[in-house]
Design a protein around this motif. Structure first.
Motif, short mmCIF file in Angstrom:
data_model
loop_
_atom_site.label_atom_id
_atom_site.label_comp_id
_atom_site.label_asym_id
_atom_site.label_seq_id
_atom_site.Cartn_x
_atom_site.Cartn_y
_atom_site.Cartn_z
N ALA A 170 0.81 -1.18 -0.18
CA ALA A 170 -0.08 -0.08 0.10
C ALA A 170 0.85 1.39 -0.05
O ALA A 170 0.50 2.27 -0.56
CB ALA A 170 -0.83 -0.10 1.31
N PHE A 171 2.03 1.18 0.65
CA PHE A 171 3.01 2.37 0.42
C PHE A 171 3.36 2.78 -0.75
O PHE A 171 3.95 3.91 -1.10
CB PHE A 171 4.15 2.20 1.57
CG PHE A 171 3.79 2.39 2.93
CD1 PHE A 171 4.44 3.55 3.58
CD2 PHE A 171 3.35 1.36 3.93
CE1 PHE A 171 4.08 3.84 4.83
CE2 PHE A 171 3.07 1.61 5.08
CZ PHE A 171 3.50 2.70 5.78
N ARG A 172 3.54 1.77 -1.75
CA ARG A 172 3.86 1.79 -3.09
C ARG A 172 2.93 2.17 -4.14
O ARG A 172 3.31 2.29 -5.30
CB ARG A 172 4.80 0.58 -3.40
CG ARG A 172 5.89 0.31 -2.47
CD ARG A 172 6.76 -0.51 -3.40
NE ARG A 172 6.24 -1.71 -3.47
CZ ARG A 172 6.20 -2.95 -2.47
NH1 ARG A 172 6.78 -2.77 -1.64
NH2 ARG A 172 5.73 -4.08 -2.87
N LEU A 173 1.70 2.29 -3.57
CA LEU A 173 0.52 2.62 -4.56
C LEU A 173 0.78 3.88 -5.28
O LEU A 173 1.36 5.06 -4.62
CB LEU A 173 -0.80 2.76 -4.11
CG LEU A 173 -1.14 1.36 -3.49
CD1 LEU A 173 -2.62 1.65 -2.61
CD2 LEU A 173 -1.52 0.51 -4.65
N SER A 174 0.75 4.01 -6.51
CA SER A 174 0.87 5.41 -7.30
C SER A 174 -0.35 6.29 -6.88
O SER A 174 -1.23 5.96 -6.37
CB SER A 174 0.73 5.17 -8.71
OG SER A 174 -0.55 4.62 -9.25
N ARG A 175 -0.18 7.73 -7.26
CA ARG A 175 -1.09 8.59 -7.00
C ARG A 175 -2.39 8.43 -7.65
O ARG A 175 -3.55 8.67 -7.09
CB ARG A 175 -0.42 10.15 -7.55
CG ARG A 175 -1.47 11.19 -7.09
CD ARG A 175 -1.76 11.54 -5.58
NE ARG A 175 -0.50 11.88 -4.95
CZ ARG A 175 -0.09 13.28 -4.98
NH1 ARG A 175 -0.93 14.14 -5.64
NH2 ARG A 175 0.92 13.56 -4.35
N SER A 176 -2.10 7.84 -8.98
CA SER A 176 -3.49 7.47 -9.82
C SER A 176 -4.30 6.38 -9.13
O SER A 176 -5.25 6.32 -9.09
CB SER A 176 -2.98 7.06 -11.11
OG SER A 176 -2.28 6.31 -11.32
N ASP A 177 -3.46 5.37 -8.54
CA ASP A 177 -4.14 4.31 -8.00
C ASP A 177 -4.77 4.77 -6.83
O ASP A 177 -6.01 4.32 -6.35
CB ASP A 177 -3.25 3.15 -7.55
CG ASP A 177 -2.48 2.54 -8.85
OD1 ASP A 177 -3.12 2.48 -9.75
OD2 ASP A 177 -1.46 2.04 -8.74
N ARG A 178 -4.33 5.56 -6.03
CA ARG A 178 -4.84 6.04 -4.76
C ARG A 178 -6.07 6.97 -5.23
O ARG A 178 -7.13 6.91 -4.58
CB ARG A 178 -3.78 7.01 -3.86
CG ARG A 178 -2.60 6.30 -3.59
CD ARG A 178 -1.70 7.27 -2.81
NE ARG A 178 -0.43 6.42 -2.79
CZ ARG A 178 -0.14 6.06 -1.24
NH1 ARG A 178 -1.02 6.14 -0.40
NH2 ARG A 178 1.05 5.31 -1.04
N ARG A 179 -5.93 7.84 -5.79
CA ARG A 179 -7.12 8.49 -6.36
C ARG A 179 -8.17 7.71 -6.84
O ARG A 179 -9.46 7.91 -6.59
CB ARG A 179 -6.61 9.67 -7.73
CG ARG A 179 -7.93 10.64 -8.04
CD ARG A 179 -7.20 11.74 -9.06
NE ARG A 179 -5.97 12.39 -8.79
CZ ARG A 179 -4.94 12.17 -9.23
NH1 ARG A 179 -4.44 11.44 -10.07
NH2 ARG A 179 -3.79 12.83 -8.79
#
Length: 244
Positions: A170-179
């Motif tokens: 989860a720490f490595r998720l990209s900004r687009s994945d989080r959005r």
């Protein structure tokens, strides 16, 4: 629930603030960065910090836990946060995934939506019904996230709830994945702040600190405690100066 006085804030950070547990919480961040807001919303602040009262002060040059305590006793802030970013030599290398659920973002059958509350000057206000609604939403979100992640934690934030994910992936998720995740959950009715989950707002309230706008201690909770948790009367979130 009320504003804490400066004397009460100083007393809390001098005598009650659980440094050991707070630093254990942020341990995955290696060298955590903290932040404080002294009096932006309450307008209660030490006179010598008048010029900084409404700003967010980053605390990154402390010498250790007791030095952080000393700074907080001096600042007597209304809010204390930590930076969710993991920093390397070249800057951020990841970010803790978190979800912020606040009662004012629910649609109350009595007080309406956040827009309705803002129109009458009660944008940050909430009622007991809204507290119960956001608590139930936090429980549902915890259960949903626990199907995809193994290390999910929930925190009573002093007003609403924060759901944190500490899985390494989860720490490595990209900004687009989080959005994308935040917008999907928002569309399904969760009252989350998208900008927190997507990473635009990297600060989040520090567990075991004092939320001086409501005079409650920010505390982690177990999932099976959520249904019965009452932040109005639960002794775990009441500072000593409020207890009989």
């Amino acid at each position: 629930m009320r504003y804490s006085t400066l004397k009460e804030r100083a007393s809390f950070y001098r005598r009650e603030f659980d440094l050991q547990r707070a630093f254990a919480w942020v341990a995955p961040l290696a060298r955590p960065v903290f932040a404080a807001v002294i009096g932006r919303h309450t307008k209660i602040f030490p006179r010598k910090f008048r010029g900084e009262a409404s700003t967010t002060l980053l605390i990154d040059d402390y010498k250790g836990p007791e030095d952080l305590r000393r700074l907080l006793v001096e600042l007597r802030p209304e809010s204390v946060y930590y930076d969710r970013n993991v920093y390397g030599r070249r800057g951020p290398e990841g970010q803790e995934l978190a979800f912020d659920l606040d009662p004012e973002n629910t649609v109350c059958p009595i007080h309406g939506s956040l827009g309705d509350k803002m129109r009458v000057g009660q944008g940050l206000g909430f009622c007991e019904l809204e507290l119960n609604m956001v608590r139930a939403a936090a429980a549902r979100l915890y259960d949903e996230l626990a199907r995809s992640f193994s290390e999910v934690r929930v925190v009573y934030s002093g007003r609403g709830y924060h759901v944190h994910v500490f899985d390494e992936g989860a720490f490595r998720l990209s900004r687009s994945d989080r959005r994308r995740l935040a917008r999907e959950l928002k569309e399904r009715g969760y009252p989350i702040d998208v900008w927190v989950t997507e990473g635009s707002m990297r600060l989040i309230r520090l567990p075991y600190s004092l939320h001086a706008m409501v005079t409650r201690i920010v505390i982690p909770l177990k999932r099976d405690e959520l249904e019965s948790f009452d932040p109005i009367s639960d002794a775990r979130c009441l500072p000593l100066f409020l207890r009989p």
